[in-house]
Design an enzyme around this catalytic site. Structure first.
Site, PDB file in Angstrom:
ATOM      1  N   ASP A  67      84.358 -16.496   2.001  1.00 30.29           N
ATOM      2  CA  ASP A  67      84.852 -16.877   0.677  1.00 30.29           C
ATOM      3  C   ASP A  67      83.724 -16.931  -0.344  1.00 30.29           C
ATOM      4  OD1 ASP A  67      83.651 -19.117   1.780  1.00 30.29           O
ATOM      5  OD2 ASP A  67      85.511 -20.254   1.966  1.00 30.29           O
ATOM      6  N   ASN A 136      90.792 -31.347   4.851  1.00 29.65           N
ATOM      7  CA  ASN A 136      92.255 -31.244   4.758  1.00 29.65           C
ATOM      8  C   ASN A 136      92.816 -30.139   5.664  1.00 29.65           C
ATOM      9  OD1 ASN A 136      91.450 -28.945   3.479  1.00 29.65           O
ATOM     10  ND2 ASN A 136      92.423 -29.380   1.511  1.00 29.65           N
ATOM     11  N   HIS A 138      91.652 -26.980   5.826  1.00 28.32           N
ATOM     12  CA  HIS A 138      91.537 -25.594   5.330  1.00 28.32           C
ATOM     13  C   HIS A 138      90.531 -24.794   6.149  1.00 28.32           C
ATOM     14  CE1 HIS A 138      88.329 -26.753   2.052  1.00 28.32           C
ATOM     15  NE2 HIS A 138      87.720 -26.110   3.016  1.00 28.32           N
ATOM     16  N   GLU A 143      93.916 -23.195   1.462  1.00 24.87           N
ATOM     17  CA  GLU A 143      94.259 -24.602   1.313  1.00 24.87           C
ATOM     18  C   GLU A 143      95.662 -24.881   1.866  1.00 24.87           C
ATOM     19  OE1 GLU A 143      92.018 -26.587   0.614  1.00 24.87           O
ATOM     20  OE2 GLU A 143      91.022 -26.290  -1.312  1.00 24.87           O
TER      21      GLU A 143
HETATM   22  C1  GLP Z   1      84.182 -25.332   2.182  1.00 27.87           C
HETATM   23  C2  GLP Z   1      84.238 -23.859   2.621  1.00 27.87           C
HETATM   24  C3  GLP Z   1      84.726 -23.727   4.029  1.00 27.87           C
HETATM   25  C4  GLP Z   1      84.012 -24.756   4.874  1.00 27.87           C
HETATM   26  C5  GLP Z   1      84.512 -26.111   4.499  1.00 27.87           C
HETATM   27  C6  GLP Z   1      83.824 -27.250   5.227  1.00 27.87           C
HETATM   28  O1  GLP Z   1      85.017 -25.660   1.134  1.00 27.87           O
HETATM   29  N1  GLP Z   1      85.017 -23.018   1.781  1.00 27.87           N
HETATM   30  O2  GLP Z   1      84.510 -22.398   4.493  1.00 27.87           O
HETATM   31  O3  GLP Z   1      84.266 -24.530   6.230  1.00 27.87           O
HETATM   32  O4  GLP Z   1      84.513 -26.319   3.114  1.00 27.87           O
HETATM   33  O5  GLP Z   1      82.581 -27.546   4.676  1.00 27.87           O
HETATM   34  P1  GLP Z   1      81.533 -28.486   5.386  1.00 27.87           P
HETATM   35  O6  GLP Z   1      81.035 -27.725   6.555  1.00 27.87           O
HETATM   36  O7  GLP Z   1      80.476 -28.716   4.354  1.00 27.87           O
HETATM   37  O8  GLP Z   1      82.237 -29.727   5.770  1.00 27.87           O
END
Ligand code: GLP
Length: 245
Positions: A67, A136, A138, A143
């Site tokens: 992403d 959440n 995702h 989402e």
């Molecule tokens: C972000 C990214 C995801 C990631 C997630 C968790 O928003 N778009 O690809 O896996 O949130 O992030 P973190 O590893 O900092 O908890």
């Protein structure tokens, strides 16, 4: 689905790096799907060490990031392109022309999504997709919703995601509200999946994703239907699982 519970973040990161490294050693031309966020940082650090110390080469590896924020210039310090170069790519021997990250500044974002999906197809699909997990549920920036999006698309971030990601920005109003993300269908077409999660904040989403009903209101739950998923968790992220190994 194989679930591995590591003692802590460091062990999770080492196991994740070994999993990726083993696949790359066996398949030097592997196509990898890669995440950003805090979770995979330790995995990237371990892979860099293996590249430096034990001949792990990414010379013929192709990468697709999951992403990218809409509207952040590629050199912006919060763009996922910047993150990937700073935390991984500039320390290894991956070739620039084999790196793929959605362009969140494209004039025609819809066209960029179609183009990204074409590039994945032309590369022969993704062999190993590494995923983090949002609080959440995702994956990528897919989402919670009432449907599973099939392909790469533009998505509006949940308010809870904006809040969670605000820690990387100076002010919350600087967090982009939209992103481009690989779709759930695109994730399900990857040959293998490695899901990582660390910390108490992920425990509820992990138990719902792995042991709850499959529902687009918790996007990661779809992984229950994928034939080749490995999940590596630390003890805190696994703490709400009833059947943890
Ligand atoms: C972000 C990214 C995801 C990631 C997630 C968790 O928003 N778009 O690809 O896996 O949130 O992030 P973190 O590893 O900092 O908890």
């Amino acid at each position: 689905m194989k679930i591995i519970v590591a003692a802590d973040y460091d062990e999770m990161s080492k196991l994740a790096a070994n999993h990726v490294a083993q696949w790359v050693r066996q398949n030097p031309k592997a196509v990898l799907g890669l995440p950003t966020g805090g979770t995979p940082l330790g995995m990237y650090r371990n892979l860099i060490e293996m590249h430096r110390g034990s001949n792990l080469s990414f010379k013929d590896v192709t990468t697709f990031n999951l992403d990218e924020y809409v509207g952040l210039e590629p050199h912006h310090s919060n763009s996922y392109r910047y993150y990937m170069y700073e935390n991984f790519f500039k320390h290894i021997d991956v070739q620039e022309h084999n790196v793929n990250i959605p362009d969140g500044t494209a004039e025609d974002l819809e066209q960029e999504c179609i183009h990204y999906e074409d590039k994945i197809r032309n590369a022969g699909g993704i062999d190993l997709m590494v995923l983090g997990l949002g609080n959440n549920g995702h994956i990528g920036f897919n989402e919670p919703s009432d449907r599973f999006p099939a392909t790469t698309h533009v998505t509006k971030l949940d308010e809870s995601t904006v809040q969670a990601n605000a820690r990387f920005f100076e002010r919350i109003d600087q967090v982009p509200r939209y992103s481009i993300t690989i779709g759930i269908g695109s994730i399900m077409r990857c040959r293998r999946i490695l899901l990582l999660a660390s910390g108490k904040a992920k425990a509820r989403a992990i138990s719902a994703a792995l042991e709850g009903p499959v529902t687009p209101s918790l996007p990661a739950s779809i992984l229950q239907f994928h034939p080749d998923v490995t999940v590596i968790l630390d003890a805190e992220a696994a703490s709400k699982l009833t059947n943890a190994v």
